[in-house]
Scaffold this motif. Structure first.
Motif, PDB file in Angstrom:
ATOM      1  N   GLN A 111       1.335  -1.108   7.848  1.00 51.17           N
ATOM      2  CA  GLN A 111       2.647  -1.904   8.322  1.00 51.17           C
ATOM      3  C   GLN A 111       2.746  -1.236   9.664  1.00 51.17           C
ATOM      4  O   GLN A 111       2.922   0.072   9.929  1.00 51.17           O
TER       5      GLN A 111
ATOM      6  N   GLY B 170       7.381  -4.105  14.048  1.00 49.56           N
ATOM      7  CA  GLY B 170       7.743  -5.547  14.326  1.00 49.56           C
ATOM      8  C   GLY B 170       6.767  -6.317  13.723  1.00 49.56           C
ATOM      9  O   GLY B 170       6.774  -7.688  14.034  1.00 49.56           O
ATOM     10  N   MET B 171       5.814  -5.808  12.443  1.00 41.94           N
ATOM     11  CA  MET B 171       5.236  -6.575  12.137  1.00 41.94           C
ATOM     12  C   MET B 171       5.256  -6.535  10.540  1.00 41.94           C
ATOM     13  O   MET B 171       5.729  -5.514  10.102  1.00 41.94           O
ATOM     14  N   GLY B 172       4.844  -7.517   9.841  1.00 38.22           N
ATOM     15  CA  GLY B 172       4.756  -7.481   8.146  1.00 38.22           C
ATOM     16  C   GLY B 172       3.702  -6.577   7.966  1.00 38.22           C
ATOM     17  O   GLY B 172       2.913  -6.157   8.743  1.00 38.22           O
ATOM     18  N   LEU B 173       3.626  -6.391   6.488  1.00 37.42           N
ATOM     19  CA  LEU B 173       2.645  -5.819   5.885  1.00 37.42           C
ATOM     20  C   LEU B 173       1.200  -6.573   6.091  1.00 37.42           C
ATOM     21  O   LEU B 173       1.297  -7.807   5.922  1.00 37.42           O
TER      22      LEU B 173
END
Lengths: 114, 115
Positions: B37, B40-43
């Motif tokens: 992760q 600002g990003m998903g997994l």
């Protein structure tokens, strides 16, 4: 190219009111959708899911709505409680041969004000 | 009831060093996953395993290797760490492919910094 989008990085609501978290997706092949909740320094915890053949699933204070034509799902929390303050991730699932894959949105930070 | 346990919780490496992240689950789950992760990003899925002795690439596998010698353990290795691998790493497990009532269970993460 983000296939799952959570366009609101943060949301603040008053205790007792409704919290609505939104999620949009682009891949029409997704057949399950899930919401995870994450507290700081902890891993995501499964909250609620919905199959693509349904348009609503309810579990206590949490309800997930799915609008397939709009490729949109939302999580409603009623009533909101301070303990609900966390980051919420929307995830979509696709059944590849041999495995399932989860594609996550970037998360929405919910703050419930006492 | 431990669930999914990740070791270590924090680590700082220098560029070029190697290390292994350990994931252990006590739920007898068949499937195990490694995600990263970033802000600002998903997994994003790095690698996964559908059973003991099997591994496969996920979305972002470059620079990582994995092994699943025992059903309960899933190891993630960085052979030559790079600053781009600075991230929070999450391990997860699930009983099977089904998702209706068998979601993935996550560990608490490993925060890795590469200097």
């Amino acid at each position: 190219d983000q296939q799952v989008k959570q366009n609101s990085p943060s949301l603040s609501v008053q205790e007792g009111r409704i919290s609505i978290l939104n999620c949009d997706y682009t891949n029409s092949m997704f057949d399950y959708f899930l919401w995870y909740k994450k507290y700081p320094a902890e891993g995501p915890t499964f909250l609620i899911s919905i199959s693509s053949i349904k348009d609503k699933n309810e579990d206590g204070r949490f309800t997930v709505f799915l609008n397939k034509s709009a490729k949109h799902l939302s999580l409603h929390i009623v009533p909101s409680q301070p303990g609900d303050s966390a980051v919420y991730f929307c995830a979509a699932s696709l059944d590849y041969t041999g495995r399932r894959a989860l594609t996550f949105g970037s998360g929405t930070r919910l703050q419930v004000q006492p | 009831n431990a669930g999914v346990t990740q070791t270590p919780k924090f680590r700082v490496l220098k560029t070029g060093q190697s290390m292994t992240l350990l994931c252990a689950q006590d739920m007898n789950h068949e499937y195990m996953y490694w995600y990263r992760q970033d802000p600002g990003m998903g997994l994003r899925l790095i690698h996964y395993s559908v059973g003991e002795g099997t591994t496969a690439k996920g979305e972002v596998p470059d620079g990582y290797n994995v092994s699943r010698l025992k059903k309960q353990n899933f190891l993630l290795g960085l052979e030559s760490a790079a600053p781009s691998q600075t991230s929070v790493y999450f391990c997860a497990s699930s009983q099977s492919r089904g998702f209706s009532n068998q979601p993935q269970h996550f560990g608490d993460g490993t925060r890795l910094s590469i200097l």
